[in-house]
Each structure stands twice: as C-alpha cells, then as structure tokens.
Design an enzyme around this catalytic site. Structure first.
Site, short mmCIF file in Angstrom:
data_model
loop_
_atom_site.label_atom_id
_atom_site.label_comp_id
_atom_site.label_asym_id
_atom_site.label_seq_id
_atom_site.Cartn_x
_atom_site.Cartn_y
_atom_site.Cartn_z
N SER A 136 36.42 37.00 24.29
CA SER A 136 37.88 36.93 24.16
C SER A 136 38.45 38.33 24.22
O SER A 136 37.74 39.32 23.91
CB SER A 136 38.26 36.28 22.82
OG SER A 136 39.64 36.44 22.54
N TYR A 149 37.04 35.98 13.84
CA TYR A 149 37.10 35.63 15.26
C TYR A 149 36.80 36.86 16.13
O TYR A 149 35.99 36.80 17.05
CB TYR A 149 38.47 35.05 15.59
CG TYR A 149 38.62 34.56 17.01
CD1 TYR A 149 38.04 33.36 17.40
CD2 TYR A 149 39.35 35.29 17.95
CE1 TYR A 149 38.17 32.90 18.70
CE2 TYR A 149 39.48 34.83 19.24
CZ TYR A 149 38.90 33.64 19.62
OH TYR A 149 39.03 33.19 20.91
N LYS A 153 33.51 37.37 18.62
CA LYS A 153 33.69 37.53 20.06
C LYS A 153 33.21 38.90 20.55
O LYS A 153 32.74 39.04 21.68
CB LYS A 153 35.15 37.31 20.43
CG LYS A 153 35.62 35.88 20.24
CD LYS A 153 34.83 34.90 21.08
CE LYS A 153 35.40 33.49 21.05
NZ LYS A 153 34.65 32.56 21.91
#
Length: 253
Positions: A136, A149, A153
């Site tokens: 991401s 998160y 990633k």
C-alpha cells in the site's frame, strides 16, 4: 491470443474491491482464475475458467488446499496474487493488542503463506512463475491512526524484495503493488473510522483524501488490476523485487 491465455492465476481476497477487479481483469485476459476468500466470489457471468474457493488466506491449511485445488482443476499455477488484507483506524494509545495482531496477521501472514505455497508449486513445475503481493502507499509513508496497517504493508515490501532475490534462480519473479486511495466498498468503513478519531464527518474525510490526489479522482479496482496484469506479463520478465505505485501522482508513495 489474449495476454494471459492458458495461464492459471490465484487471487486471495478476490470476492470484493481490488481483489474482484483483479479476478475480472485476468479472466478478461484469458487466464484460468481461482479466488480464495472467506466468502464466495460472485461474477457477473458464469465462466468455466473460474473457481471460487472459500477459505482463509491467513490460514496455512486453507492456502495449501486452495493451491492444490487450482492445480487439480487447471493443471498448474503460473501467477499468485496475494491481495487479501484488512484495515482499521485507531491511535496506538487506544489500540488493543488483539487489533494489532489481527491487522498484521492478515496483511502479512497471508502474503507469506500465499507466496510460499505458490513458490513451492512453481518450483515443482520447473517453468518459473510470477508472485504479486499487495502492499500500500501506507507502507511507504507513515500515517497517524494507521500504525499497524502501515507496519504490515511496509513489511510486505521488504518481504517481496527478499523473496525476489531468493527465487530468481528459479525464474520466479516477485513484485508488489502499492495503491494510493482506491474507491472500494471498504471506503465507508475507513471514512467512518477516521471521522471517529478526528471529529470530522465521514464526508469531510472522503473529500479531504480525494483533494490530496493530484489526478483529481480516487483510483478504481480496474486501475490496480491493469497494473497487476502488466506485472504478470511475460514481457515484464526483467522486473522483479519492485514496489509499483498507482496513486494518481500522490507523493511520496
């Protein structure tokens, strides 16, 4: 001849959002496609070249069984797209350890398990292959309320680079994609999460993110799928170990 005609692709998290876009793109490109998701993957039209396998992309047994099902149905595996992932919005000081574990487990462990299962099968086949992992833009730039998160990633990028070197002797290419703001059904949950921690309305959150994109719009699953399909093409054989962004010129992704 279509771009991926005769090749077999597995996509984890293929039931919705970016994953469904990738499934549909590879089918349009002539591939046989297997989707691994917790829920059935529903297509607009029936296709003999498609198999929906219900299972957990972060569970070792489910992943190995899905790869075996792909081989049994279509005779092998040429491309693995480890797309499954989840997101949550919370400041670190308010985050439960269970939430940290859930985000990192699904986003990172599923990539490891999918890549490992695919690599084992591709090595047995002896004809090379392609692995494409979902990172991401958040894996390349820190963001408040997204520490788990972002960390998961970012780890995918390093795992991808390491695996690319490891599998090069087997002619297995490994890359990852780092989308920016892509409009999917998850966006409402994301907007609601940021609204809760920032005091803004969900609509204000969405418009703020949209305004940050120089291209003037959110991306779509089809935008990401086009890049993933290109990375998997035989013509891209010298591209490995890379993190490819699709973000409408939003920097520093």
């Amino acid at each position: 001849m279509k771009t991926h005609e005769g090749r077999t692709v597995m996509v984890t998290g293929g039931a919705s959002g970016i994953g469904l876009g990738i499934v549909e793109r590879f089918l349009d490109d002539g591939a046989n496609v297997v989707s691994l998701d917790l829920k059935p993957t529903l297509l607009k039209a029936h296709s003999e070249a498609f198999l929906s396998y219900v299972g957990n992309a972060a569970d070792e047994g489910s992943v190995d069984e899905a790869v075996a099902a792909a081989v049994a149905r279509f005779g092998g595996l040429d491309i693995m797209v480890c797309n499954a992932g989840v997101i949550a919005i919370n400041p670190v000081v308010e985050m439960d350890f269970s939430e940290w574990k859930r985000i990192t487990e699904i986003n990172l462990h599923s990539v490891f398990l999918g890549s490992r299962a695919a690599a084992r099968q591709m090595i047995r086949q002896g004809r090379g292959g392609v692995i494409v992992n979902a990172s991401s833009g958040a894996g390349r730039r820190g963001s408040p309320h997204l520490s788990h998160y972002c960390a998961s990633k970012a780890a995918v990028v390093m795992f991808t680079q390491s695996l690319a070197v490891e599998l090069a002797p087997h002619r297995i290419r490994v890359n990852c994609y780092t989308p920016g703001h892509i409009e999917t059904p998850f966006w409402r949950d994301i907007a609601d999460g940021f609204a809760r921690v920032t005091g803004k309305s969900a609509d204000e959150v969405v418009e703020g993110f949209r305004a940050s994109v120089p291209w003037g719009r959110f991306g779509t699953p089809a935008d990401v799928a086009a890049a993933v399909s290109w990375l998997a093409r035989p013509e891209a054989e010298y591209i490995s170990g890379q993190a490819i962004a699709m973000n409408g010129a939003e920097m520093p992704y």
